[in-house]
Design a protein around this motif. Sequence first.
Motif, PDB file in Angstrom:
ATOM      1  N   LEU A  63      34.612  58.928  -3.237  1.00  0.00           N
ATOM      2  CA  LEU A  63      35.178  57.591  -3.083  1.00  0.00           C
ATOM      3  C   LEU A  63      35.385  56.995  -4.465  1.00  0.00           C
ATOM      4  O   LEU A  63      34.468  56.999  -5.295  1.00  0.00           O
ATOM      5  CB  LEU A  63      34.229  56.713  -2.268  1.00  0.00           C
ATOM      6  CG  LEU A  63      34.610  55.235  -2.133  1.00  0.00           C
ATOM      7  CD1 LEU A  63      35.895  55.081  -1.323  1.00  0.00           C
ATOM      8  CD2 LEU A  63      33.471  54.444  -1.496  1.00  0.00           C
ATOM      9  N   ILE A  64      36.589  56.506  -4.725  1.00  0.00           N
ATOM     10  CA  ILE A  64      36.873  55.782  -5.961  1.00  0.00           C
ATOM     11  C   ILE A  64      37.367  54.402  -5.578  1.00  0.00           C
ATOM     12  O   ILE A  64      38.399  54.261  -4.916  1.00  0.00           O
ATOM     13  CB  ILE A  64      37.928  56.510  -6.818  1.00  0.00           C
ATOM     14  CG1 ILE A  64      37.408  57.889  -7.240  1.00  0.00           C
ATOM     15  CG2 ILE A  64      38.282  55.680  -8.049  1.00  0.00           C
ATOM     16  CD1 ILE A  64      38.429  58.729  -7.982  1.00  0.00           C
ATOM     17  N   GLN A  65      36.604  53.396  -5.954  1.00  0.00           N
ATOM     18  CA  GLN A  65      36.932  52.025  -5.563  1.00  0.00           C
ATOM     19  C   GLN A  65      36.479  51.075  -6.660  1.00  0.00           C
ATOM     20  O   GLN A  65      35.344  51.183  -7.151  1.00  0.00           O
ATOM     21  CB  GLN A  65      36.246  51.672  -4.238  1.00  0.00           C
ATOM     22  CG  GLN A  65      36.648  50.338  -3.657  1.00  0.00           C
ATOM     23  CD  GLN A  65      36.067  50.129  -2.264  1.00  0.00           C
ATOM     24  OE1 GLN A  65      35.034  50.689  -1.904  1.00  0.00           O
ATOM     25  NE2 GLN A  65      36.736  49.310  -1.477  1.00  0.00           N
ATOM     26  N   ASP A  66      37.364  50.159  -7.059  1.00  0.00           N
ATOM     27  CA  ASP A  66      37.055  49.170  -8.083  1.00  0.00           C
ATOM     28  C   ASP A  66      36.519  49.815  -9.362  1.00  0.00           C
ATOM     29  O   ASP A  66      35.596  49.301 -10.008  1.00  0.00           O
ATOM     30  CB  ASP A  66      36.044  48.142  -7.564  1.00  0.00           C
ATOM     31  CG  ASP A  66      36.602  47.321  -6.413  1.00  0.00           C
ATOM     32  OD1 ASP A  66      37.837  47.123  -6.372  1.00  0.00           O
ATOM     33  OD2 ASP A  66      35.818  46.886  -5.552  1.00  0.00           O
ATOM     34  N   GLY A  67      37.082  50.974  -9.713  1.00  0.00           N
ATOM     35  CA  GLY A  67      36.691  51.640 -10.945  1.00  0.00           C
ATOM     36  C   GLY A  67      35.382  52.375 -10.890  1.00  0.00           C
ATOM     37  O   GLY A  67      34.866  52.814 -11.927  1.00  0.00           O
ATOM     38  N   VAL A  68      34.816  52.555  -9.706  1.00  0.00           N
ATOM     39  CA  VAL A  68      33.530  53.228  -9.537  1.00  0.00           C
ATOM     40  C   VAL A  68      33.733  54.521  -8.762  1.00  0.00           C
ATOM     41  O   VAL A  68      34.389  54.534  -7.714  1.00  0.00           O
ATOM     42  CB  VAL A  68      32.517  52.321  -8.800  1.00  0.00           C
ATOM     43  CG1 VAL A  68      31.219  53.065  -8.520  1.00  0.00           C
ATOM     44  CG2 VAL A  68      32.244  51.068  -9.617  1.00  0.00           C
ATOM     45  N   LEU A  69      33.178  55.599  -9.277  1.00  0.00           N
ATOM     46  CA  LEU A  69      33.168  56.890  -8.605  1.00  0.00           C
ATOM     47  C   LEU A  69      31.881  57.006  -7.800  1.00  0.00           C
ATOM     48  O   LEU A  69      30.781  56.862  -8.351  1.00  0.00           O
ATOM     49  CB  LEU A  69      33.242  58.006  -9.643  1.00  0.00           C
ATOM     50  CG  LEU A  69      32.846  59.420  -9.199  1.00  0.00           C
ATOM     51  CD1 LEU A  69      33.780  59.934  -8.125  1.00  0.00           C
ATOM     52  CD2 LEU A  69      32.830  60.363 -10.397  1.00  0.00           C
TER      53      LEU A  69
END
Length: 245
Positions: A63-69
Amino acid sequence: MRLFSQAVVIAFLTASSALAPSMAQENQLTPAQQKAGWQLLFDGKDMNGWHVAATGEPVTGVLIQDGVLTLQKSAHHQGDVVTDRTFTNFELLADFNIEPGGNSGIKYFVNDQVNAAAHDHQLGFEYQILDDDKHPDAKLGHDGDRRTASLYDILPSHTAGAYRGPGVWNTARIVVRGNHGEHWLNGVKVLQYDRASQDFKAAFTQSKFTHFSGFADAPNGHILLQDHGDTVHFRNIRIRELPAQ
C-alpha cells in the motif's frame, strides 16, 4: 455528549498524525543532499527500483498512500521486497513505524550468491524492527540481540532510551564501509562492529546464521524490507554510496 465527541475527534487526529507525513518535506532531497550523493530508494509514489525478493516479480501487493509505503498484515502478504540494485559501502536512512506487537526489519548484504547457496533463503544482515515490549522475539536470542536496532541474532543494540516505541515514527541509519558497520536509532549510535574482529566472529558463531556459507563476509547485496506478516510503514528511504576505506 459534546465532551465525548471532542475526545473522539482528538483521539482520531492524534492517531492519524502518527502516520500522516508533511508532503512538503517527506520523500524529497534538498539540493545539498543531492550534492552530497543522496538518492531516494522510495519516492513516495511507486515501487520503481524494487522487486519481490522470492520471485523477482514487480511489487504489486504493498500500500502506498500519502507518501508512506506500508507492508500490510498477512491478509495482504506481499513477501519481502528488495532493491534492484546492490550496494557495497553506503549510508542508509529510513523512517519506520511498526504496529503494536509487530515485527519487521531492514536487511542489507542480501547477496544473491549467498542466498542461492542457502536454497533461496532471503538472508542478510538485519536491522531489527520490533515492538520490544510486546513481541516475544525480544526475549529470545542472546543478550537482547533481537531487540530494535540490533544486528538481528548477532549483536545487541544499546538504545539508551532512543527508541520511541511502536505506533510512532522512528529513524534508522545504517552505515557500512568495508568490514565496519554501524546501527543508529533516532540520531543515537546503538551498535558498531568490525566483521574481521574476534568479537564479531565469536558473536556470529552463536547465531543461527553460522552454517550459511558466505553470510558473514558477503561483499555487497540488496537492501530488503521485511514482510513479517505485521503492518509496518516506511518513508524517506534514502541512500548514498560511500568511498571504500
